[in-house]
Design a protein around this motif. Sequence first.
Motif, PDB file in Angstrom:
ATOM      1  N   TRP A 273      23.552   2.725  72.826  1.00  0.00           N
ATOM      2  CA  TRP A 273      24.607   3.400  72.062  1.00  0.00           C
ATOM      3  C   TRP A 273      25.335   2.416  71.140  1.00  0.00           C
ATOM      4  O   TRP A 273      25.586   2.706  69.975  1.00  0.00           O
ATOM      5  CB  TRP A 273      25.589   4.044  73.028  1.00  0.00           C
ATOM      6  CG  TRP A 273      26.909   4.419  72.411  1.00  0.00           C
ATOM      7  CD1 TRP A 273      28.102   3.778  72.544  1.00  0.00           C
ATOM      8  CD2 TRP A 273      27.158   5.525  71.534  1.00  0.00           C
ATOM      9  NE1 TRP A 273      29.084   4.395  71.827  1.00  0.00           N
ATOM     10  CE2 TRP A 273      28.535   5.486  71.194  1.00  0.00           C
ATOM     11  CE3 TRP A 273      26.362   6.536  71.004  1.00  0.00           C
ATOM     12  CZ2 TRP A 273      29.116   6.412  70.355  1.00  0.00           C
ATOM     13  CZ3 TRP A 273      26.954   7.467  70.170  1.00  0.00           C
ATOM     14  CH2 TRP A 273      28.313   7.401  69.850  1.00  0.00           C
ATOM     15  N   PHE A 274      25.628   1.232  71.657  1.00  0.00           N
ATOM     16  CA  PHE A 274      26.350   0.228  70.868  1.00  0.00           C
ATOM     17  C   PHE A 274      25.533  -0.205  69.649  1.00  0.00           C
ATOM     18  O   PHE A 274      26.062  -0.347  68.537  1.00  0.00           O
ATOM     19  CB  PHE A 274      26.677  -0.979  71.743  1.00  0.00           C
ATOM     20  CG  PHE A 274      27.324  -2.117  71.004  1.00  0.00           C
ATOM     21  CD1 PHE A 274      28.667  -2.065  70.641  1.00  0.00           C
ATOM     22  CD2 PHE A 274      26.590  -3.245  70.650  1.00  0.00           C
ATOM     23  CE1 PHE A 274      29.263  -3.114  69.948  1.00  0.00           C
ATOM     24  CE2 PHE A 274      27.173  -4.296  69.962  1.00  0.00           C
ATOM     25  CZ  PHE A 274      28.516  -4.223  69.611  1.00  0.00           C
ATOM     26  N   LEU A 275      24.226  -0.397  69.841  1.00  0.00           N
ATOM     27  CA  LEU A 275      23.381  -0.881  68.752  1.00  0.00           C
ATOM     28  C   LEU A 275      23.015   0.221  67.761  1.00  0.00           C
ATOM     29  O   LEU A 275      22.754  -0.069  66.583  1.00  0.00           O
ATOM     30  CB  LEU A 275      22.097  -1.496  69.329  1.00  0.00           C
ATOM     31  CG  LEU A 275      22.282  -2.744  70.197  1.00  0.00           C
ATOM     32  CD1 LEU A 275      20.956  -3.189  70.784  1.00  0.00           C
ATOM     33  CD2 LEU A 275      22.916  -3.877  69.381  1.00  0.00           C
ATOM     34  N   GLY A 276      22.981   1.473  68.211  1.00  0.00           N
ATOM     35  CA  GLY A 276      22.491   2.525  67.338  1.00  0.00           C
ATOM     36  C   GLY A 276      23.511   3.523  66.859  1.00  0.00           C
ATOM     37  O   GLY A 276      23.162   4.465  66.137  1.00  0.00           O
ATOM     38  N   GLN A 277      24.787   3.338  67.215  1.00  0.00           N
ATOM     39  CA  GLN A 277      25.787   4.354  66.873  1.00  0.00           C
ATOM     40  C   GLN A 277      26.053   4.449  65.367  1.00  0.00           C
ATOM     41  O   GLN A 277      26.568   5.472  64.893  1.00  0.00           O
ATOM     42  CB  GLN A 277      27.089   4.066  67.607  1.00  0.00           C
ATOM     43  CG  GLN A 277      27.727   2.725  67.267  1.00  0.00           C
ATOM     44  CD  GLN A 277      29.022   2.489  68.023  1.00  0.00           C
ATOM     45  OE1 GLN A 277      29.847   3.376  68.107  1.00  0.00           O
ATOM     46  NE2 GLN A 277      29.174   1.287  68.578  1.00  0.00           N
ATOM     47  N   HIS A 278      25.695   3.426  64.604  1.00  0.00           N
ATOM     48  CA  HIS A 278      25.968   3.448  63.167  1.00  0.00           C
ATOM     49  C   HIS A 278      24.737   3.855  62.345  1.00  0.00           C
ATOM     50  O   HIS A 278      24.828   3.933  61.121  1.00  0.00           O
ATOM     51  CB  HIS A 278      26.451   2.070  62.700  1.00  0.00           C
ATOM     52  CG  HIS A 278      27.676   1.601  63.420  1.00  0.00           C
ATOM     53  ND1 HIS A 278      28.884   2.260  63.350  1.00  0.00           N
ATOM     54  CD2 HIS A 278      27.868   0.531  64.255  1.00  0.00           C
ATOM     55  CE1 HIS A 278      29.770   1.626  64.094  1.00  0.00           C
ATOM     56  NE2 HIS A 278      29.188   0.578  64.650  1.00  0.00           N
ATOM     57  N   LEU A 279      23.605   4.110  63.024  1.00  0.00           N
ATOM     58  CA  LEU A 279      22.389   4.472  62.298  1.00  0.00           C
ATOM     59  C   LEU A 279      22.437   5.935  61.877  1.00  0.00           C
ATOM     60  O   LEU A 279      22.875   6.807  62.626  1.00  0.00           O
ATOM     61  CB  LEU A 279      21.156   4.220  63.178  1.00  0.00           C
ATOM     62  CG  LEU A 279      20.934   2.763  63.625  1.00  0.00           C
ATOM     63  CD1 LEU A 279      19.720   2.668  64.530  1.00  0.00           C
ATOM     64  CD2 LEU A 279      20.769   1.852  62.413  1.00  0.00           C
TER      65      LEU A 279
END
Length: 676
Positions: A273-279
Amino acid sequence: MTATAPEVKTPGEATSLPENAYTTLAPGETYQPVVHHRTILPELSWRSVLWGLFLCVIFTVASAYSGLKVGQVMEAAIPISILAIGLARLYPRRSSVLENVIITGIGGVSGSVVAGAIFTLPALYILKLDPHPVQTIFICLAGGCLGVLFLIPLRRYFVRETHGQFPYPEATAITEVLITGQKGGSQARLLLEATAIAGIYDFFVTTFQVWKEYVDFQFVPVVKALAERGKAVFNFDAIGFILGLGYVMGLRSSMILCAGGVLANFVLVPLIWFLGQHLQDAVYPATVPIRDMSANQIFRGYVRFMGVGAIATAGIFGIIKSLRIVAGSFSVAAKAFQSGDHARLERTDRDIPLMSILLGVVVSAIAVAVFFGTLGTTVPVVVGGLLLTLVFSFFFTSVAANAIATTARNPVSGMTMLTIIISSVVLLNFGLSGTTGMFFVMAIAGMVCTALSVSGQTITDLKTGYWLGSTPAAQEKVKFLGAIAASVAVGLTIVMLARTFQFGEQAPGDLRPVLPSPQASIMKALVEGFMSHQPIAYILFGAGAMTTLLLEMVGVPSLIFALGMYLPLELNSPALVGGFIHHVVTRRSEKVGGHAGSTMRERGVIIASGLMAGGALGGVLGAAFRLFPWYAEDWVRTPFYGDEAISQTVSAVLFIGLCLYLWLGALKRAKPEPVA
């Protein structure tokens, strides 16, 4: 139906095991079982066979539900051995210890056939290839018969020639129950009491709207904020079945299982979630952007594939560790097939005749070939499928026997996955693919999985009989009766559950409740990836494989941890509670010592087994209710059910009550049994 009469009658039977029962024999030393080979005692009686078949059917139904829910098949042989002791007192002539061995042996087939069925056949329903009930029954029956037939030639090696070299944990427990249980039936009464409590409790909580089954404490603002912002969600399935399962597993195993869930839900899910929340776009294999996914969607879309890779790799490690015993078993099997005249052997060393074994294998092979021929494939595919089934079933039999003899754990999942992978690769070269290929491969996997599972349970039964003085041929014959009964029962149960539940995960627009079916979901992912030429998330499978490699490097049981990664956290966390209670009871029993301490340990296992049996039966009864048109969940509804704070609190308090029942019941001093 009576026991075969030996030449000389030796009255009576011993009340304890010989001192060398569990130790390696010195040169020239022999082991004399509890019942001498010349002693005449009832063994294959109508009483033992009919009770064994009845308990086999009951525990098959219960085990099927429990295995589909949490991925762990309920252990049947030990509870059935306890029940056999209680049933022995219902007759003017108390059942002999050999009759109780037959009851336990037939009933114990239930768990092994169920394991073969639920690990594979639900995958066909997930793939929308709904098999006919006759097909599900045949797959289980063919695998069960092959498992028994291929194990018989290895009996002397695993049971007699290596006496004292394998610990046989499960066989030891069953033997101790049967030999000491002749003194009284209090254990059976305690098991029935715990079964009734868990059966009623789990039936109401899983069938009607009385209080929440799942506790997540999100009615507390801090917990809810953590779940929404950090995607760290805690879930707890507050039912008796998983509590009992955790107790039987023990603290170490339940901690390892729960540790896998902690890594998956509190490390990997929040990290993704932390790595992909801005994709902005979806990242394969998920179909929606990570920023729009819930914690559960992230788990199902990414983390569960890591769990698949971890489980598959753990199974491969299990096979590698067993290669030496597999190679040695081929030579042992060849010698066993050349055994001499059975009439010269002692009663306690007589197997089913060689020609009967060969005839059974031939008949089974013909039946399997005919079954494959009905699937609309070519002759080369049928022949290839038959060879794969026979080779894998025979090859894995010794692996299963060795695993059960040493650790009481059968690496069924890993060996079945290997079967699917190799079978898919081979059959793809024959031009078989698509839905027909998926069905064909899963049929092979179902037979092989059932065969190796049944062979593992059979070696436990034969070792128990060896210690107590049973006739191997009699035990082997009734295994086929148990396989028939269990195959019919599990086949019909899976059909019933498929109509009221979804296997695997929630499908869009389908409002039926879900049974996770973890192993079957893994098998489905494997066969679908090969037979549909779909993209495979290799990086996720590889991450799981590396996790298993790290666990093996530090000496942690990787299969249990990997299963914890794959199972939803709500199914792992209650098991840890049960394991902790087991630890407390064990420490107290060690402090008390002597007979009182031993009684505490025995009572704890009995109550936990009852919670598992009752919880599973309650779940199956609830599934049966859903078949009737008049059923509705709100048919029984409490006023506070819709209030999350009250309903979850009530659920937590009642679960604590079950924990206290298990703990205090184990510590309670048992009343002396009346002298018979």
